[in-house]
Design a protein around this motif. Sequence first.
Motif, short mmCIF file in Angstrom:
data_model
loop_
_atom_site.label_atom_id
_atom_site.label_comp_id
_atom_site.label_asym_id
_atom_site.label_seq_id
_atom_site.Cartn_x
_atom_site.Cartn_y
_atom_site.Cartn_z
N PRO A 121 20.67 31.57 -13.08
CA PRO A 121 21.09 30.44 -13.92
C PRO A 121 20.08 29.28 -13.91
N ILE A 122 19.53 28.96 -12.74
CA ILE A 122 18.57 27.86 -12.68
C ILE A 122 17.27 28.23 -13.39
N GLU A 123 16.84 29.48 -13.24
CA GLU A 123 15.60 29.88 -13.92
C GLU A 123 15.71 29.80 -15.43
N SER A 124 16.92 29.86 -15.97
CA SER A 124 17.06 29.70 -17.42
C SER A 124 16.74 28.28 -17.87
N ASN A 125 16.65 27.34 -16.93
CA ASN A 125 16.29 25.95 -17.25
C ASN A 125 14.79 25.68 -17.18
N LEU A 126 14.03 26.60 -16.64
CA LEU A 126 12.62 26.34 -16.37
C LEU A 126 11.85 25.98 -17.63
N GLN A 127 11.09 24.89 -17.54
CA GLN A 127 10.16 24.50 -18.59
C GLN A 127 8.73 24.74 -18.08
N GLU A 128 7.77 24.73 -19.01
CA GLU A 128 6.39 24.97 -18.62
C GLU A 128 5.93 23.98 -17.55
N ARG A 129 6.38 22.74 -17.66
CA ARG A 129 5.95 21.75 -16.68
C ARG A 129 6.51 22.07 -15.29
N ASP A 130 7.73 22.61 -15.22
CA ASP A 130 8.28 23.02 -13.93
C ASP A 130 7.43 24.13 -13.32
N ILE A 131 7.03 25.09 -14.17
CA ILE A 131 6.19 26.19 -13.70
C ILE A 131 4.87 25.64 -13.16
N GLU A 132 4.28 24.72 -13.91
CA GLU A 132 2.99 24.16 -13.49
C GLU A 132 3.09 23.43 -12.16
N LEU A 133 4.10 22.59 -12.03
CA LEU A 133 4.26 21.84 -10.79
C LEU A 133 4.55 22.77 -9.61
N GLY A 134 5.42 23.76 -9.85
CA GLY A 134 5.70 24.72 -8.79
C GLY A 134 4.47 25.48 -8.36
N ALA A 135 3.66 25.92 -9.33
CA ALA A 135 2.44 26.65 -9.00
C ALA A 135 1.46 25.77 -8.25
N ARG A 136 1.36 24.50 -8.63
CA ARG A 136 0.45 23.59 -7.93
C ARG A 136 0.88 23.42 -6.46
N TYR A 154 5.72 36.74 -12.08
CA TYR A 154 6.66 35.73 -12.57
C TYR A 154 6.49 35.54 -14.07
N PHE A 155 7.09 34.46 -14.56
CA PHE A 155 7.05 34.15 -15.99
C PHE A 155 6.03 33.04 -16.25
N SER A 156 5.71 32.81 -17.54
CA SER A 156 4.79 31.73 -17.94
C SER A 156 3.49 31.81 -17.15
N MET A 157 2.93 33.00 -17.11
CA MET A 157 1.77 33.19 -16.24
C MET A 157 0.49 32.60 -16.80
N ASP A 158 0.44 32.26 -18.09
CA ASP A 158 -0.71 31.50 -18.58
C ASP A 158 -0.84 30.20 -17.81
N THR A 159 0.30 29.56 -17.56
CA THR A 159 0.30 28.31 -16.81
C THR A 159 -0.14 28.54 -15.37
N VAL A 160 0.37 29.59 -14.74
CA VAL A 160 -0.01 29.90 -13.36
C VAL A 160 -1.50 30.22 -13.28
N ASN A 452 10.24 16.06 -7.97
CA ASN A 452 11.53 15.52 -7.56
C ASN A 452 12.23 14.80 -8.71
N ALA A 453 11.47 14.16 -9.57
CA ALA A 453 12.08 13.49 -10.72
C ALA A 453 12.69 14.49 -11.70
N ARG A 454 12.16 15.69 -11.74
CA ARG A 454 12.64 16.71 -12.67
C ARG A 454 13.78 17.56 -12.09
N MET A 455 14.07 17.41 -10.83
CA MET A 455 15.04 18.27 -10.16
C MET A 455 16.44 18.27 -10.78
N PRO A 456 17.03 17.12 -11.12
CA PRO A 456 18.41 17.16 -11.64
C PRO A 456 18.57 18.07 -12.85
N ALA A 457 17.65 18.00 -13.78
CA ALA A 457 17.74 18.85 -14.97
C ALA A 457 17.49 20.31 -14.63
N LEU A 458 16.59 20.56 -13.69
CA LEU A 458 16.24 21.94 -13.36
C LEU A 458 17.39 22.67 -12.69
#
Length: 472
Positions: A121-136, A154-160, A452-458
């Motif tokens: 369910p949470i992964e259905s919320n993932l945006q490209e910016r979440d992927i980028e920050l997580g990968a960083r 994983y998904f969005s691997m261009d970003t990774v 951390n600022a993006r966590m509530p929506a994620l």
Amino acid sequence: MTRPEPTPDARTGPSTRGPADLVITGCTALVHDEREEVGFVENATIVVRGGRIETVTAGPVIGGTVDLTATGLAAAEHIDARGQVALPGLVNCHTHSPMVTLRGIAEDLPIEEWFNEFVWPIESNLQERDIELGARLACAEMIRGGVTCFADHYFSMDTVAAVTTESGLRANLGQAFFSSQGAEGRERSLDFALRHRDTADGRITTSLAPHAPYTVDVADLAATARLAREHGLLVHIHAAENRDQTEASLARHGRTPIEILAGAGLLDTDLLIAHGTGIVERDLPVLARASGRVGVASAPRGYLKFAWPTTTPVRALRELGIPVGLATDGAASNNSLDVWESMALTALAQKFTEADPRRLTSRQALHHATLQSARAVGLGERIGSLAPGRRADIILVDLTGPHTQPVHDLAATLVHSARAGDVRTTIVDGRILMRDRELLTLDVPAVVREMNARMPALIDRSHGKRIQDYDT
């Protein structure tokens, strides 16, 4: 399983071609002999040129300090590594790097609830910016822990891939897909693999990444095998993750997950199997026929957390000639990307399951952490050893702390006493990514603030959606 790379002639002495790019002096170097036995060279000098290791030799120490002039060497960069151990960079053979955003989000749960009620369910919320920050954040964690190469699924691997390039790490990257996505998912995985193969100055290799036999049907698995053979690609897949999956597969299909992979032709390709704790006796002759093409990634911390009754059968696989590499899985299940912990737990879990303290020895565990891990991800000819011609993926480990002293058995100290925080310097392709614990390519505080600022929506699960249902 390994992809050869042209290598220069090995040299046994200093080059006369001008200054080296990097010279590391005064360390103890972990090396492999002609039988691949792990050993150590005291007071070693490592010369790096053009991103490769040129020599590893015992170098002179003059008056207690290293004198490069006395060695006949000159270098653009010099690291005095007295009191430190030089190792081949560690390889995280299976992870999902952006999932560090979900570290600790679902604890003390069986895997079905973990997937269905939280992760998917949470992964259905993932945006490209979440992927980028997580990968960083993941890349920073791995660099600080001495991981120089990781296999990501994983998904969005261009970003990774973009983050990997910026971080300086080496990686094998695969765009995950499910059969529920139709042919488009498989096509996106292939497109990514072909566009990014051998990018980042050769540091990024790629794979096709079907999720698992219980989420990808036999027709899609067979199509993946054909594409892998046609394009010379590794396939990275979860399979026989646990004993329940194997029993469910036998009940439904009359075949184990490994037998399903074989029937689809995937054991005729270069294949990286994640986990394999559900590999059973009847799978061994099937896997034996694929020796040389198949590797297995083991991430024991997650198996203990999920209370799985078995772990990866390391001894049985090694007797078949199948390399078993070390992994962490994603931080959502494992809570860290610490391959040092995986190395220690692999050794301990094998002693426990084999009921024999002689399995796995510290030197065997170091072999899994180095050459076997490199082979598992298809890079056994490029990395995994401090030897002339290999890519200069090197870490320096400080063993002067109270928790690593005294050193009676260096291999045992590295496996059972050293920690990720003991890594002082991390080098990939001859480039220093961390020096004296200072990260040089990534800004962790900035990443954490935005994440951390993006966590509530994620982490909002009120929408009731999920990307998939876990049903083995």
